[in-house]
Motif scaffolding. Structure first.
Motif, PDB file in Angstrom:
ATOM      1  N   LEU A  96       5.005  11.638  -1.444  1.00  0.00           N
ATOM      2  CA  LEU A  96       5.044  12.536  -0.286  1.00  0.00           C
ATOM      3  C   LEU A  96       4.185  11.900   0.802  1.00  0.00           C
ATOM      4  CD1 LEU A  96       5.023  15.852  -2.234  1.00  0.00           C
ATOM      5  CD2 LEU A  96       6.942  15.119  -0.995  1.00  0.00           C
ATOM      6  N   ALA A 104      12.207   9.591   5.634  1.00  0.00           N
ATOM      7  CA  ALA A 104      13.435   9.870   6.090  1.00  0.00           C
ATOM      8  C   ALA A 104      14.518   9.652   4.899  1.00  0.00           C
ATOM      9  CB  ALA A 104      13.979   8.959   7.190  1.00  0.00           C
ATOM     10  N   VAL A 105      14.136   9.186   3.953  1.00  0.00           N
ATOM     11  CA  VAL A 105      15.207   8.938   2.850  1.00  0.00           C
ATOM     12  C   VAL A 105      15.493  10.219   1.741  1.00  0.00           C
ATOM     13  CG1 VAL A 105      15.622   7.386   0.835  1.00  0.00           C
ATOM     14  CG2 VAL A 105      14.803   6.681   2.716  1.00  0.00           C
ATOM     15  N   LEU A 106      14.108  10.819   1.937  1.00  0.00           N
ATOM     16  CA  LEU A 106      13.944  12.111   0.972  1.00  0.00           C
ATOM     17  C   LEU A 106      15.156  13.141   1.403  1.00  0.00           C
ATOM     18  CD1 LEU A 106      10.241  12.201   0.296  1.00  0.00           C
ATOM     19  CD2 LEU A 106      11.983  11.689  -1.287  1.00  0.00           C
ATOM     20  N   GLN A 107      15.915  13.618   0.540  1.00  0.00           N
ATOM     21  CA  GLN A 107      16.856  14.695   0.854  1.00  0.00           C
ATOM     22  C   GLN A 107      16.303  15.938   0.360  1.00  0.00           C
ATOM     23  OE1 GLN A 107      20.574  13.360  -0.031  1.00  0.00           O
ATOM     24  NE2 GLN A 107      21.394  15.468  -0.480  1.00  0.00           N
ATOM     25  N   ARG A 108      15.723  16.729   1.185  1.00  0.00           N
ATOM     26  CA  ARG A 108      14.862  17.829   1.136  1.00  0.00           C
ATOM     27  C   ARG A 108      15.499  19.223   1.033  1.00  0.00           C
ATOM     28  NH1 ARG A 108       9.342  17.194   2.068  1.00  0.00           N
ATOM     29  NH2 ARG A 108       9.036  14.946   2.826  1.00  0.00           N
ATOM     30  N   PHE A 109      15.120  19.945   0.075  1.00  0.00           N
ATOM     31  CA  PHE A 109      15.898  21.345   0.137  1.00  0.00           C
ATOM     32  C   PHE A 109      15.510  21.960   1.431  1.00  0.00           C
ATOM     33  CE2 PHE A 109      15.887  25.795  -0.958  1.00  0.00           C
ATOM     34  CZ  PHE A 109      17.045  25.989  -1.288  1.00  0.00           C
ATOM     35  N   ALA A 110      14.331  22.102   1.769  1.00  0.00           N
ATOM     36  CA  ALA A 110      13.912  22.794   3.065  1.00  0.00           C
ATOM     37  C   ALA A 110      12.492  21.821   3.613  1.00  0.00           C
ATOM     38  CB  ALA A 110      13.308  24.253   2.848  1.00  0.00           C
ATOM     39  N   THR A 111      13.050  21.608   4.882  1.00  0.00           N
ATOM     40  CA  THR A 111      12.036  20.963   5.493  1.00  0.00           C
ATOM     41  C   THR A 111      11.005  21.535   6.269  1.00  0.00           C
ATOM     42  OG1 THR A 111      13.549  20.845   7.399  1.00  0.00           O
ATOM     43  CG2 THR A 111      13.415  18.740   5.975  1.00  0.00           C
ATOM     44  N   SER A 112      10.019  20.780   6.655  1.00  0.00           N
ATOM     45  CA  SER A 112       8.793  21.538   7.462  1.00  0.00           C
ATOM     46  C   SER A 112       9.357  22.269   9.139  1.00  0.00           C
ATOM     47  CB  SER A 112       7.693  20.989   7.634  1.00  0.00           C
ATOM     48  OG  SER A 112       8.162  19.674   8.372  1.00  0.00           O
ATOM     49  N   LEU A 113       8.662  23.402   9.142  1.00  0.00           N
ATOM     50  CA  LEU A 113       9.223  23.976  10.427  1.00  0.00           C
ATOM     51  C   LEU A 113       8.169  23.850  11.548  1.00  0.00           C
ATOM     52  CD1 LEU A 113       9.818  27.274   8.435  1.00  0.00           C
ATOM     53  CD2 LEU A 113      11.646  25.921   9.290  1.00  0.00           C
ATOM     54  N   LEU A 121      12.545  32.433  11.436  1.00  0.00           N
ATOM     55  CA  LEU A 121      13.122  32.970  10.121  1.00  0.00           C
ATOM     56  C   LEU A 121      12.248  34.089   9.628  1.00  0.00           C
ATOM     57  CD1 LEU A 121      12.920  29.218   8.377  1.00  0.00           C
ATOM     58  CD2 LEU A 121      14.959  30.820   8.814  1.00  0.00           C
TER      59      LEU A 121
ATOM     60  N   ALA B 133      11.920  20.517  -3.644  1.00  0.00           N
ATOM     61  CA  ALA B 133      13.007  20.316  -4.254  1.00  0.00           C
ATOM     62  C   ALA B 133      13.889  19.057  -3.925  1.00  0.00           C
ATOM     63  CB  ALA B 133      13.925  21.439  -4.533  1.00  0.00           C
ATOM     64  N   PHE B 134      14.180  18.119  -4.715  1.00  0.00           N
ATOM     65  CA  PHE B 134      14.976  16.982  -4.770  1.00  0.00           C
ATOM     66  C   PHE B 134      15.986  16.826  -5.321  1.00  0.00           C
ATOM     67  CE2 PHE B 134      10.507  15.784  -3.445  1.00  0.00           C
ATOM     68  CZ  PHE B 134      10.675  15.908  -2.023  1.00  0.00           C
ATOM     69  N   HIS B 164      22.190  24.346  -5.383  1.00  0.00           N
ATOM     70  CA  HIS B 164      22.046  23.559  -4.102  1.00  0.00           C
ATOM     71  C   HIS B 164      21.967  21.829  -4.541  1.00  0.00           C
ATOM     72  CE1 HIS B 164      20.857  22.700   0.138  1.00  0.00           C
ATOM     73  NE2 HIS B 164      20.197  21.513  -0.543  1.00  0.00           N
ATOM     74  N   GLU B 165      20.938  21.579  -5.299  1.00  0.00           N
ATOM     75  CA  GLU B 165      20.753  20.450  -6.003  1.00  0.00           C
ATOM     76  C   GLU B 165      21.844  19.789  -6.434  1.00  0.00           C
ATOM     77  OE1 GLU B 165      18.518  18.891  -4.124  1.00  0.00           O
ATOM     78  OE2 GLU B 165      17.216  20.438  -3.523  1.00  0.00           O
ATOM     79  N   ARG B 177      24.872   9.714   3.149  1.00  0.00           N
ATOM     80  CA  ARG B 177      23.767   9.501   3.764  1.00  0.00           C
ATOM     81  C   ARG B 177      23.234   8.081   3.737  1.00  0.00           C
ATOM     82  NH1 ARG B 177      18.895  13.524   3.691  1.00  0.00           N
ATOM     83  NH2 ARG B 177      18.376  11.970   4.907  1.00  0.00           N
ATOM     84  N   GLU B 181      22.746   5.972   7.412  1.00  0.00           N
ATOM     85  CA  GLU B 181      21.498   5.426   7.676  1.00  0.00           C
ATOM     86  C   GLU B 181      21.808   3.948   8.062  1.00  0.00           C
ATOM     87  OE1 GLU B 181      18.936   6.257   4.378  1.00  0.00           O
ATOM     88  OE2 GLU B 181      19.085   8.413   5.016  1.00  0.00           O
ATOM     89  N   THR B 224      15.110  30.549   3.329  1.00  0.00           N
ATOM     90  CA  THR B 224      13.968  31.232   4.187  1.00  0.00           C
ATOM     91  C   THR B 224      12.599  31.225   3.532  1.00  0.00           C
ATOM     92  OG1 THR B 224      15.531  32.272   5.059  1.00  0.00           O
ATOM     93  CG2 THR B 224      13.463  33.018   5.906  1.00  0.00           C
ATOM     94  N   SER B 230       6.417  25.996   3.091  1.00  0.00           N
ATOM     95  CA  SER B 230       6.040  24.871   3.222  1.00  0.00           C
ATOM     96  C   SER B 230       4.627  24.761   3.771  1.00  0.00           C
ATOM     97  CB  SER B 230       7.124  24.129   4.120  1.00  0.00           C
ATOM     98  OG  SER B 230       6.707  22.725   4.267  1.00  0.00           O
ATOM     99  N   ALA B 232       3.433  22.486   5.797  1.00  0.00           N
ATOM    100  CA  ALA B 232       3.424  22.122   7.273  1.00  0.00           C
ATOM    101  C   ALA B 232       4.024  23.161   8.232  1.00  0.00           C
ATOM    102  CB  ALA B 232       4.414  20.701   7.219  1.00  0.00           C
ATOM    103  N   VAL B 250      16.588  23.985   9.396  1.00  0.00           N
ATOM    104  CA  VAL B 250      16.505  25.398   8.270  1.00  0.00           C
ATOM    105  C   VAL B 250      17.109  26.453   8.913  1.00  0.00           C
ATOM    106  CG1 VAL B 250      15.070  26.431   6.780  1.00  0.00           C
ATOM    107  CG2 VAL B 250      14.771  23.962   6.812  1.00  0.00           C
TER     108      VAL B 250
END
Lengths: 129, 300
Positions: A96, A104-113, A121, B133-134, B164-165, B177, B181, B224, B230, B232, B250
């Motif tokens: 991480l 950029a490669v990581l396929q995230r469930f939810a990204t930072s906001l 949200l 989650a990945f 989802h995954e 993807r 890329e 949500t 998260s 960040a 999101v």
């Protein structure tokens, strides 16, 4: 409308494949603060599972060595087996903290906001509890 | 050389602009149309650069002497500067592709290593508080989540994450993807298309999770909660332009789940594919024009 949604939901829940249920039960045990009895697992998983189904899945996960159990009186309490826990956490932390190219490669469930998105949200969550 | 050699660049820009505009309204299952169009655009643009680079050969003694011997008047179809720029762009593109491939392979390998440290079931859980989650491609593909994510969600919401995954793994979204890329690495004008495809595969997995759990509201709620948990959240991104799309993705996904289910409309994918075909035609025309410059080199 709500009734129908709930009924559909339960019907779908009953049809869930055994392999998928194993992941759900395991996820519920990881999410819990401490060991859970089968009844607690059933409630934590949700979706109207039969008690026997939960029991079967727990035995299967135990046989695979993915969960452990302790005897509490006549019942068992189950907890997730934390294999190479520290190693996995370190590997993940390293992953991480990689640079932007690798992120950029990581396929995230939810990204930072952004601040604004987070506010948006929260507002949506409040509007539709 | 005709103008057709520059057409792929112009059409790439057009495809990028269209991707930005229509992505939120496109049915998520149509991501493949964008991937195919991006691949055609990237291939045509690269071929155009190869042709432009090749015009530099007219200045080499090899071609010049041959022309002198045969009494052919050499044409100089493009300024030298453009030829040199094309060579540089090709080299840069190759370097970027190599970097993308390396990053992808390294990241996948590391994700697989984390998974194998966490037992051998479908689900691998890491004891970290940050919610992540990945979908980890492999044989078999696995789902990697952190305890932090599992503990902020209830049972139904956890089922959303798993569905989802699983959708990512089952539909092999990582190939879509990876393809875009590479296209964007070859041809940076296509970066918005890469972002559009990244968004569409997420939307596709969201809709799949909604179909599995039977509730789009539930998927929106899980998403949500995960996003708000998260760490960040609230931090101002270092690269606002680059991260803006990822950041708003999101809320755009949540908004899409709160509105009516997507209806497949044939217009967008066919339009996007038509653009890809147009670039291919332009590349063929450029090739013909180039051939007309050099056909005398072949012995008759």
């Amino acid at each position: 409308m709500a009734d129908r949604a709930t009924r559909d939901h339960t019907a779908r829940g009953a049809r869930r494949a055994a392999g998928e249920l194993e992941a759900e039960v395991l996820a519920a045990l990881w999410a819990a603060d401490g060991p859970l009895t089968a009844a607690h697992v059933r409630r934590a998983v949700g979706g109207g599972l039969a008690y026997n189904t939960v029991q079967t899945i727990l035995v299967r996960l135990y046989d695979k060595g993915l969960i452990g159990r302790v005897a509490d009186g006549r019942r068992h309490e189950y907890f997730p087996v934390k294999g190479a826990e520290e190693l996995a956490a370190e590997q993940m932390q390293a992953l991480l903290s990689r640079g932007r190219n690798r992120q950029a490669v990581l396929q995230r469930f939810a990204t930072s906001l952004s601040v604004e998105d987070a506010r948006l949200l929260r507002a949506m969550l409040r509007r539709r509890p | 050389m005709t103008i057709s050699v520059y057409v792929p660049a112009a059409l790439s820009l057009l495809l990028a602009a269209i991707s930005r505009i229509v992505v939120v309204r496109t049915a998520p299952t149509r991501a493949a149309a964008f991937v195919v169009a991006a691949m055609l655009c990237a291939a045509a643009a690269t071929w155009g650069l190869v042709l432009l680079s090749a015009t530099l050969l007219g200045a080499t003694s090899l071609v010049a002497d041959e022309a002198l011997e045969r009494g052919v008047q050499l044409q100089d179809p493009v300024p030298k500067l453009i030829g040199v720029t094309a060579v540089l762009l090709l080299i840069l593109g190759a370097a970027r592709v190599a970097r993308v491939l390396r990053a992808r392979r390294a990241t996948t390998r590391e994700l697989q290593a984390v998974c194998s440290s966490c037992g051998n079931g479908e689900l691998a859980v890491v004891a970290l508080d940050a919610p992540h989650a990945f979908a980890v491609p492999g044989h078999p593909g696995r789902i990697l989540v952190t305890r932090g994510l599992l503990s902020v969600l209830d049972g139904d919401e956890r089922r959303v994450v798993l569905a989802h995954e699983r959708a990512h793994l089952r539909s092999r979204h990582h190939w879509l993807r990876a393809a875009t890329e590479i296209c964007a690495a070859v041809n940076p004008l296509l970066i918005p298309v890469r972002e559009a495809v990244a968004f569409l595969v997420e939307r596709s997995a969201d809709e799949h999770a909604a179909a599995v759990t039977g509730s789009r509201e539930l998927v929106a709620r899980a998403l949500t909660k995960a996003a708000l948990a998260s760490p960040a959240a609230g931090r101002v991104p270092l690269w606002p332009a680059a991260l803006r799309f990822a950041g708003c993705a999101v809320s755009a996904r949540v908004a899409a789940l709160h509105s009516a289910p997507p209806r497949p409309e044939p217009l967008v994918p066919s339009g996007v594919l038509a653009l890809g075909v147009a670039t291919t035609i332009a590349a063929v025309q450029a090739t013909i024009a180039f051939y007309q410059l050099i056909y005398w080199l072949w012995p008759t």
